[in-house]
Each structure stands twice: as structure tokens, then as C-alpha cells.
Design a protein around this motif. Structure first.
Motif, mmCIF file in Angstrom:
data_model
loop_
_atom_site.group_PDB
_atom_site.id
_atom_site.type_symbol
_atom_site.label_atom_id
_atom_site.label_comp_id
_atom_site.label_asym_id
_atom_site.label_seq_id
_atom_site.Cartn_x
_atom_site.Cartn_y
_atom_site.Cartn_z
ATOM 1 N N ASN A 1 74.978 -17.757 -15.678
ATOM 2 C CA ASN A 1 73.799 -18.842 -15.614
ATOM 3 C C ASN A 1 72.810 -18.768 -16.805
ATOM 4 O OD1 ASN A 1 74.006 -19.336 -12.520
ATOM 5 N ND2 ASN A 1 73.690 -17.152 -12.212
ATOM 6 N N TYR A 2 72.004 -19.595 -16.862
ATOM 7 C CA TYR A 2 71.275 -19.831 -18.151
ATOM 8 C C TYR A 2 69.591 -20.004 -17.749
ATOM 9 C CZ TYR A 2 68.990 -21.659 -22.410
ATOM 10 O OH TYR A 2 68.268 -22.206 -23.330
ATOM 11 N N THR A 3 68.871 -19.414 -18.277
ATOM 12 C CA THR A 3 67.356 -19.654 -18.043
ATOM 13 C C THR A 3 66.826 -19.896 -19.478
ATOM 14 O OG1 THR A 3 65.334 -19.421 -16.646
ATOM 15 C CG2 THR A 3 66.622 -17.647 -17.386
ATOM 16 N N ASN A 4 65.731 -20.549 -19.544
ATOM 17 C CA ASN A 4 64.782 -20.600 -20.719
ATOM 18 C C ASN A 4 63.487 -20.883 -20.367
ATOM 19 O OD1 ASN A 4 63.512 -21.210 -23.061
ATOM 20 N ND2 ASN A 4 65.062 -22.578 -23.822
ATOM 21 N N ASP A 5 62.712 -20.191 -20.486
ATOM 22 C CA ASP A 5 61.111 -20.175 -20.361
ATOM 23 C C ASP A 5 60.545 -20.764 -21.588
ATOM 24 O OD1 ASP A 5 60.782 -18.313 -21.879
ATOM 25 O OD2 ASP A 5 59.992 -16.728 -20.557
ATOM 26 N N GLY A 6 60.973 -21.418 -22.532
ATOM 27 C CA GLY A 6 60.175 -21.831 -23.525
ATOM 28 C C GLY A 6 60.057 -20.900 -24.805
ATOM 29 N N ASP A 7 59.993 -19.635 -24.561
ATOM 30 C CA ASP A 7 59.903 -18.736 -25.593
ATOM 31 C C ASP A 7 61.133 -17.768 -25.666
ATOM 32 O OD1 ASP A 7 57.289 -19.140 -25.969
ATOM 33 O OD2 ASP A 7 56.391 -18.215 -24.470
ATOM 34 N N ALA A 8 61.953 -17.686 -24.500
ATOM 35 C CA ALA A 8 63.200 -16.808 -24.622
ATOM 36 C C ALA A 8 64.179 -17.349 -23.611
ATOM 37 C CB ALA A 8 62.858 -15.390 -24.123
ATOM 38 N N TYR A 9 65.402 -17.137 -23.896
ATOM 39 C CA TYR A 9 66.472 -17.396 -22.942
ATOM 40 C C TYR A 9 67.232 -16.425 -22.395
ATOM 41 C CZ TYR A 9 69.580 -16.882 -26.853
ATOM 42 O OH TYR A 9 70.199 -16.026 -27.992
ATOM 43 N N SER A 10 67.893 -16.253 -21.258
ATOM 44 C CA SER A 10 68.854 -15.173 -21.001
ATOM 45 C C SER A 10 69.850 -16.016 -20.216
ATOM 46 C CB SER A 10 68.133 -14.377 -20.216
ATOM 47 O OG SER A 10 67.525 -14.992 -18.920
ATOM 48 N N TYR A 11 70.773 -14.976 -20.295
ATOM 49 C CA TYR A 11 72.262 -15.230 -19.629
ATOM 50 C C TYR A 11 72.353 -14.344 -18.373
ATOM 51 C CZ TYR A 11 73.255 -17.778 -23.569
ATOM 52 O OH TYR A 11 73.066 -18.788 -24.694
ATOM 53 N N TYR A 12 72.617 -14.757 -17.049
ATOM 54 C CA TYR A 12 72.610 -13.833 -15.971
ATOM 55 C C TYR A 12 73.597 -14.086 -14.663
ATOM 56 C CZ TYR A 12 69.713 -17.081 -13.669
ATOM 57 O OH TYR A 12 69.358 -18.357 -12.918
ATOM 58 N N LEU A 13 73.505 -13.176 -13.983
ATOM 59 C CA LEU A 13 74.333 -13.496 -12.799
ATOM 60 C C LEU A 13 73.569 -12.905 -11.830
ATOM 61 C CD1 LEU A 13 77.663 -11.864 -13.648
ATOM 62 C CD2 LEU A 13 77.225 -14.229 -13.229
ATOM 63 N N THR A 14 73.411 -13.535 -10.402
ATOM 64 C CA THR A 14 72.601 -12.868 -9.242
ATOM 65 C C THR A 14 73.397 -11.643 -8.994
ATOM 66 O OG1 THR A 14 73.796 -14.092 -7.445
ATOM 67 C CG2 THR A 14 71.863 -15.192 -8.691
ATOM 68 N N ALA A 15 72.809 -10.886 -8.182
ATOM 69 C CA ALA A 15 73.597 -9.771 -7.668
ATOM 70 C C ALA A 15 74.657 -10.062 -6.879
ATOM 71 C CB ALA A 15 72.315 -8.994 -6.763
ATOM 72 N N ALA A 16 74.558 -11.186 -6.214
ATOM 73 C CA ALA A 16 75.654 -11.590 -5.284
ATOM 74 C C ALA A 16 77.046 -12.219 -6.075
ATOM 75 C CB ALA A 16 75.545 -12.767 -4.324
ATOM 76 N N GLU A 17 76.639 -12.773 -7.088
ATOM 77 C CA GLU A 17 77.448 -13.149 -8.272
ATOM 78 C C GLU A 17 78.030 -12.112 -9.078
ATOM 79 O OE1 GLU A 17 75.259 -17.540 -9.047
ATOM 80 O OE2 GLU A 17 75.097 -15.999 -10.439
ATOM 81 N N TYR A 18 77.355 -11.246 -9.470
ATOM 82 C CA TYR A 18 77.751 -10.009 -10.044
ATOM 83 C C TYR A 18 78.765 -9.065 -9.021
ATOM 84 C CZ TYR A 18 77.286 -5.725 -12.882
ATOM 85 O OH TYR A 18 77.615 -4.752 -13.756
ATOM 86 N N ASP A 19 78.512 -9.085 -8.004
ATOM 87 C CA ASP A 19 79.248 -8.365 -7.087
ATOM 88 C C ASP A 19 79.291 -6.857 -7.269
ATOM 89 O OD1 ASP A 19 81.019 -8.239 -4.704
ATOM 90 O OD2 ASP A 19 82.901 -8.782 -6.208
ATOM 91 N N ALA A 20 78.015 -6.221 -6.971
ATOM 92 C CA ALA A 20 77.831 -4.746 -7.203
ATOM 93 C C ALA A 20 78.319 -4.128 -6.092
ATOM 94 C CB ALA A 20 76.620 -4.668 -7.585
ATOM 95 N N ASP A 21 78.778 -2.757 -6.160
ATOM 96 C CA ASP A 21 78.832 -2.123 -5.127
ATOM 97 C C ASP A 21 77.563 -1.318 -4.757
ATOM 98 O OD1 ASP A 21 78.283 0.015 -6.963
ATOM 99 O OD2 ASP A 21 80.371 0.695 -7.101
ATOM 100 N N GLU A 22 77.453 -0.287 -3.902
ATOM 101 C CA GLU A 22 76.265 0.066 -3.450
ATOM 102 C C GLU A 22 75.587 0.853 -4.588
ATOM 103 O OE1 GLU A 22 79.470 2.897 -2.622
ATOM 104 O OE2 GLU A 22 79.217 0.794 -1.886
ATOM 105 N N ASN A 23 76.143 1.329 -5.495
ATOM 106 C CA ASN A 23 75.467 2.180 -6.592
ATOM 107 C C ASN A 23 74.998 1.226 -7.735
ATOM 108 O OD1 ASN A 23 75.828 4.523 -5.381
ATOM 109 N ND2 ASN A 23 77.765 4.704 -5.949
ATOM 110 N N GLY A 24 75.216 -0.186 -7.768
ATOM 111 C CA GLY A 24 74.897 -1.140 -8.552
ATOM 112 C C GLY A 24 75.951 -1.564 -9.744
ATOM 113 N N ALA A 25 77.055 -0.791 -9.519
ATOM 114 C CA ALA A 25 78.170 -1.134 -10.469
ATOM 115 C C ALA A 25 78.942 -2.193 -9.915
ATOM 116 C CB ALA A 25 79.103 0.380 -10.632
ATOM 117 N N ALA A 26 79.617 -2.957 -10.886
ATOM 118 C CA ALA A 26 80.424 -4.007 -10.571
ATOM 119 C C ALA A 26 81.667 -3.558 -9.820
ATOM 120 C CB ALA A 26 80.924 -4.744 -11.975
ATOM 121 N N LYS A 27 81.983 -4.342 -8.892
ATOM 122 C CA LYS A 27 83.139 -4.129 -7.947
ATOM 123 C C LYS A 27 84.476 -4.497 -8.764
ATOM 124 C CE LYS A 27 81.324 -4.617 -3.389
ATOM 125 N NZ LYS A 27 81.317 -5.436 -2.246
ATOM 126 N N ASP A 28 85.495 -3.528 -8.724
ATOM 127 C CA ASP A 28 86.677 -3.932 -9.238
ATOM 128 C C ASP A 28 87.138 -5.395 -8.936
ATOM 129 O OD1 ASP A 28 89.009 -3.730 -10.822
ATOM 130 O OD2 ASP A 28 90.002 -2.684 -9.223
#
Length: 180
Positions: free
Chosen positions: A24-51
Motif C-alpha cells: 500500500n502507499y500513502t502520501n500526506d503531502g510531506d512524506a510518503y510510506s509503503y506499508y501493509l496492514t497487520a492482516a496483510e502482513y500476516d504476523a504471528d502472535e509475536n509480530g513476526a511474519a508467518k512463514d
């Protein structure tokens, strides 16, 4: 919500091109960022990416993420480094990863015709584009047309005899020049 177009030029006619939205991409006018939501990232209970999750696939390709304070998003923290020195490695890794097709945020295909493959109505994001001729990376970060030029080519050949062969007979030696 913005929707846009990626126009891949100098394509090989008849080839199928696939655009995978990987961030995903967002731009607030001063800065931009690329990101995934927590569900898209698919993290385990410790926050690490699931295999096998999208976060894991992108980390394998060289992306590094920082979790937001509230845990709702994972931001790419090495985007500039990847854009300047790691694009070909990212493309090679993603192109070889068969898990991407099932984990991408969005997928769209286009067939090359008249030297062009066009993807329309795309949600804003970072796209990885591939074809049977090779991989491309495309950053699409607003609602305008992004242009990508195909640099992969199919091999063509031309063969010419170096001397007059009108009187050649069985057993004669002829020399050819083959250009690829």
C-alpha cells in the motif's frame, strides 16, 4: 480512493503481463510510506511474519518492516535503499517466488498488443510486474499513468552465407554469419 494506470511499453506482443500489488502507499503531502496492514502482513502472535505470508515473502525479497506503535500496520523502512540498489535482486526473488500469486494485495493481467500492455483501474500502491519474458518493478504512487518500458527481449536471429553459394556442391565448405 485513487485508481490509476500502468502502461508497459515496448512489450512483446502476445505475452501475458501480470501486475501484483505488493504494498500500500500513502502520501500526506510531506512524506510518503509503503506499508501493509497487520492482516496483510500476516504476523504471528509475536509480530513476526508467518512463514509464507506476504510479509515473509517481501522480507525474503529484501524488504524490511517496522511495526507501528498500535500494531495495525507494518511500514517498509528501507524503501529508498531498495530503489537505488536492490531493484534487480527484489525482482529476481519475487519473480521466482510462486507464493506471491496467492498473497498479493491485488493481481491484474494484460496481454501485450501493438507493443503495449496496459493495466487500468489500479488501486494506488507498489506493483511488481512480471511476464514470461522476465520481471519488472513499477512504482505506482498516484492516480496518474505510470509508464514502464520493457527491457527484456526475445532472441531473434539472422543467418547469411558469407560467400556466393549458387554453385555450391555436396562436400563444399560454406561459411555463415549468424547474428543474434
Amino acid at each position: 480512493v485513487f485508481a490509476g494506470t500502468i502502461d508497459v511499453q515496448d512489450v512483446l506482443d502476445g505475452e501475458t503481463y501480470t501486475a501484483y500489488k505488493i504494498l500500500n502507499y500513502t502520501n500526506d503531502g510531506d512524506a510518503y510510506s509503503y506499508y501493509l496492514t497487520a492482516a496483510e502482513y500476516d504476523a504471528d502472535e509475536n509480530g513476526a511474519a508467518k512463514d509464507g505470508g506476504l510479509g515473509d515473502i517481501l522480507q525474503d525479497a529484501g524488504f524490511q518492516f517496522t511495526k507501528s506503535a498500535d500494531g495495525s500496520q507494518y511500514y517498509v523502512n528501507n524503501a529508498e535503499a531498495l530503489k537505488t540498489s536492490g531493484v534487480s535482486e527484489v525482482a529476481a526473488t519475487l519473480g521466482a517466488d510462486t507464493r506471491l500469486a496467492g498473497k498479493a494485495l491485488a493481481t491484474k493481467t494484460a496481454t501485450g498488443a501493438d507493443g503495449e500492455a496496459v493495466f487500468t483501474d489500479l488501486p494506488v500502491g507498489y506493483y511488481f510486474i512480471t511476464s514470461s519474458a522476465g520481471s519488472l518493478c513499477a512504482l505506482h504512487d498516484d492516480n496518474e499513468i505510470a509508464t514502464v518500458v520493457e527491457k527484456n527481449t526475445m532472441i531473434t536471429d539472422d543467418k547469411a552465407v558469407d560467400e556466393n553459394s549458387d554453385n555450391a556442391q555436396v562436400g563444399d565448405e560454406l561459411h555463415y554469419t549468424i547474428t543474434l
